[in-house]
Write an enzyme that holds these catalytic residues in place. Structure first.
Site, short mmCIF file in Angstrom:
data_model
loop_
_atom_site.label_atom_id
_atom_site.label_comp_id
_atom_site.label_asym_id
_atom_site.label_seq_id
_atom_site.Cartn_x
_atom_site.Cartn_y
_atom_site.Cartn_z
N ARG A 80 -7.12 2.79 -10.31
CA ARG A 80 -8.22 3.50 -9.38
C ARG A 80 -8.11 4.96 -9.70
O ARG A 80 -9.19 5.69 -9.89
CB ARG A 80 -7.97 3.41 -8.04
CG ARG A 80 -8.93 3.47 -7.15
CD ARG A 80 -8.65 3.08 -5.93
NE ARG A 80 -7.59 3.53 -5.01
CZ ARG A 80 -7.10 3.09 -3.90
NH1 ARG A 80 -7.84 1.94 -3.29
NH2 ARG A 80 -6.15 3.37 -3.31
N LYS A 183 -11.46 7.82 -5.10
CA LYS A 183 -10.74 8.72 -4.10
C LYS A 183 -10.27 10.16 -4.36
O LYS A 183 -9.41 10.42 -4.76
CB LYS A 183 -9.33 7.90 -4.37
CG LYS A 183 -8.48 7.81 -2.75
CD LYS A 183 -7.30 6.93 -2.78
CE LYS A 183 -6.74 6.92 -1.41
NZ LYS A 183 -7.24 6.41 -0.24
N GLU A 219 -17.72 2.32 5.39
CA GLU A 219 -16.65 2.70 5.32
C GLU A 219 -16.03 2.79 6.72
O GLU A 219 -16.82 3.11 7.51
CB GLU A 219 -16.11 3.67 4.39
CG GLU A 219 -14.73 4.07 4.34
CD GLU A 219 -14.28 3.24 3.07
OE1 GLU A 219 -13.42 2.37 3.13
OE2 GLU A 219 -14.54 3.40 1.77
C1 LIG Z 1 -7.35 5.16 0.25
C2 LIG Z 1 -8.56 4.62 0.93
C3 LIG Z 1 -8.86 3.26 1.37
C4 LIG Z 1 -7.72 2.36 1.34
O1 LIG Z 1 -7.17 1.76 0.17
P1 LIG Z 1 -5.99 1.10 0.05
O2 LIG Z 1 -5.72 0.87 -1.48
O3 LIG Z 1 -6.02 -0.13 0.65
O4 LIG Z 1 -4.76 1.95 0.47
C5 LIG Z 1 -9.93 2.75 2.08
N1 LIG Z 1 -11.04 3.78 2.04
C6 LIG Z 1 -11.07 5.17 1.80
C7 LIG Z 1 -12.02 6.21 1.93
C8 LIG Z 1 -9.44 5.45 1.00
O5 LIG Z 1 -9.76 6.99 0.66
#
Ligand SMILES: *Cc1c(COP(=O)(O)O)cnc(C)c1O
Length: 339
Positions: A80, A183, A219
């Protein structure tokens, strides 16, 4: 050495002994460096500071009953972060380097890994930054990849207990074809006002609707949304949601529990039909949802009827935690044991 009170840990930064760093310069990644500094030095013209050339990850290491340390789905986080880097035109960190740096940071700070009984864990925060003296809008010539760790308790102080969420239609987190799927810090900056407002009003997060039609669930704060009805785990499909590794894992576990799994548009109106719902992410695994208030439309969707987490949410949570701590078999190879 100071004795940490594991049981009182929150989800915050606690200083550890070392972090691991690696620079990309002159077209290649250098050696992994170990540092005991908590600060970084960079040029004031660095692209991460001006143009948001920044990406991060979050994953956890757990100490098992057997004393072994397990990192959950490190390969998924590595992949990711490559996609995040590419999404804002940064030099991606090769998967091997990412994994090596995380494992090294965990090992160097072994004394900060909370014991099994505490229910706490070691949070791993990889960070990629664009460096360089630059004022024009273009990708950085150099990058810094850094991994630090910090011991954390449960994300929600109240424990595994449903909390209310708010829909605030006046704010968007990410555009349909924007950076919502990666992210990067910019998404958090965009969501900061509604996040703070939601907290001020007593909600644990803002549940965003899709930015274009304001019709579908997107989200859920810094987490993915899922709802459960008719023995089906339903999570939104969208071009602006960050693909949560926790959500991906829960979808598999839901199937293992004999549930159907659907990834599709989830209209806001469907909230009235869910028997259970939650937000999911590494920090909390699952935060069960008590109720969702649409503040602009003056609507309330009561999810938990008795104020308790639903049975399926609880079982999903327990199953995932059991794999993470090594209490049960790891049938999908999700866990990396730190040797
Ligand atoms: C990090 C994040 C998540 C959760 O992802 P995980 O891989 O399950 O920790 C969900 N939404 C957003 C916006 C994030 O930044």
């Amino acid at each position: 050495m100071e004795q940490l009170d594991w049981s009182s840990l929150g989800f915050g930064y606690h200083k550890t002994d070392y972090n691991v760093r690696c620079y990309y310069r002159d077209g290649k990644w250098g050696e992994l460096e170990v540092s005991s500094e908590e600060t970084i030095t960079m040029h004031m013209g660095a692209t991460c500071l001006h143009y948001g050339q920044e990406a991060f990850e979050g994953l956890k290491a757990f100490k098992g009953k057997d004393g072994k340390v397990r990192i959950f789905r490190i390969d998924e986080n590595a992949k990711r972060m490559i996609r995040s880097a590419e999404g804002v035109v940064m030099q991606p960190v090769p998967q091997k380097l990412f994994e090596e740096a995380c494992i090294k940071a965990v090992k160097l700070n072994e004394r900060f890994i909370p014991p099994y009984e505490s229910g706490a864990s070691l949070y791993i925060r990889p960070l990629l930054l664009g460096l360089g003296a630059q004022v024009g809008v273009k990708p950085a010539p150099e990058y810094l990849f850094i991994v630090f760790v910090t011991p954390v308790g449960p994300y929600f102080k109240e424990g595994f207990k449903p909390t209310p969420m708010a829909i605030m239609r006046g704010y968007d987190r990410a555009a349909p074809l924007g950076t919502g799927t990666i992210k990067v810090g910019g998404n958090y900056a965009a969501g900061m006002i509604p996040t703070v407002l939601a907290h001020d009003k007593g909600y644990s997060a803002c549940l965003f609707l899709d930015a274009k039609e304001k019709k579908y669930i997107d989200e859920c704060g810094p987490a993915n949304f899922f709802g459960i009805k008719n023995n089906t785990y339903i999570t939104p499909e969208s071009t602006s949601i960050l693909p949560s590794i926790t959500n991906k894992s829960l979808m598999q576990l839901a199937k293992d529990m004999g549930m159907n799994v659907e990834r599709r548009h989830v209209p806001e109106s469907e909230l009235a039909e869910f028997e259970e719902a939650g937000a999911c992410g590494t920090a909390a695994v699952i935060s069960p949802i008590l109720r969702i208030d649409d503040l602009d439309e003056n609507k309330t969707y009561q999810i938990s009827k008795d104020g308790k987490p639903g049975k399926r949410c609880e079982e999903l949570y327990n199953r995932l935690r059991a794999i993470q701590y090594g209490d049960v078999e790891d049938p999908y190879g999700w866990v990396t044991i730190v040797e």
